[in-house]
Scaffold this motif. Structure first.
Motif, short mmCIF file in Angstrom:
data_model
loop_
_atom_site.label_atom_id
_atom_site.label_comp_id
_atom_site.label_asym_id
_atom_site.label_seq_id
_atom_site.Cartn_x
_atom_site.Cartn_y
_atom_site.Cartn_z
N LEU A 139 10.41 -3.04 2.51
CA LEU A 139 10.39 -1.68 1.97
C LEU A 139 9.94 -0.67 3.03
O LEU A 139 10.50 0.42 3.14
CB LEU A 139 9.47 -1.61 0.74
N LEU A 178 12.89 -0.26 5.36
CA LEU A 178 13.91 0.60 4.73
C LEU A 178 13.49 2.06 4.76
O LEU A 178 14.31 2.95 5.04
CB LEU A 178 14.15 0.17 3.28
N SER A 179 12.22 2.31 4.49
CA SER A 179 11.72 3.68 4.54
C SER A 179 11.92 4.26 5.94
O SER A 179 12.37 5.41 6.07
CB SER A 179 10.24 3.70 4.15
N THR A 194 15.35 9.10 -0.88
CA THR A 194 15.40 7.63 -0.89
C THR A 194 14.22 7.04 -0.12
O THR A 194 13.64 6.04 -0.55
CB THR A 194 16.74 7.14 -0.31
N THR A 222 11.56 4.62 -1.86
CA THR A 222 11.28 3.33 -1.23
C THR A 222 9.78 3.20 -0.94
O THR A 222 9.19 2.14 -1.19
CB THR A 222 12.09 3.20 0.08
N SER A 223 9.18 4.26 -0.45
CA SER A 223 7.74 4.23 -0.17
C SER A 223 6.92 4.13 -1.46
O SER A 223 5.88 3.46 -1.48
CB SER A 223 7.33 5.48 0.62
#
Length: 142
Positions: free
Chosen positions: A13, A16-17, A42, A46-47
């Motif tokens: 995650l 992704l962030s 997003t 995600t965060s």
């Protein structure tokens, strides 16, 4: 999936962030405001999911993994962890303020604070992945 899988999920995650933050930055540099907005929202989602998973893991496991070996690397790890942790606390209100200004279409104020928010948020996201790699993959603590 078990609680033991959450550190890897959290690292993903965070990664992704960082990807969405980078994409959002590149989009705004190219003038693509809609793509920038989508990437940044997003990254925020995600965060937020990361934070829920992180808190779930630490409130459920209730143990702290201590970095002991290799001993020569411990001060480096602890310095990285300290800066990551302090900035992770600092970044939450900055992200919320930056997002709020964008939602309210106060773009000049948004831009001013985003110049601080983006690099700090990036640092927290990237160092989150690095800390996971150090603690669970490169120097697993037993």
């Amino acid at each position: 999936m078990s609680l033991g899988d959450l550190p890897a999920v959290n690292a993903c995650l965070n990664g992704l962030s960082a990807i969405f933050l980078t994409s959002g930055y590149l989009c705004i540099r190219r003038g693509n405001k809609i793509a920038h907005r989508n990437c940044m929202v997003t990254a925020f989602v995600t965060s937020a999911i990361f934070l829920v998973c992180y808190l779930t893991y630490h409130f459920s496991v209730r143990t702290i993994t201590r970095f002991r070996e290799p001993e020569w690397f411990r001060p480096i790890y602890l310095t990285l962890l300290l800066t990551h942790t302090v900035l992770a606390v600092v970044i939450v209100p900055l992200v919320l303020m930056t997002l709020h200004r964008a939602v309210k279409k106060r773009f000049e104020l948004h831009k001013r604070i985003a110049r601080w928010t983006w690099p700090l948020w990036m640092y927290v996201s990237v160092t989150g992945v690095v800390i996971y790699l150090l603690l669970y993959r490169i120097f697993p603590q037993h």
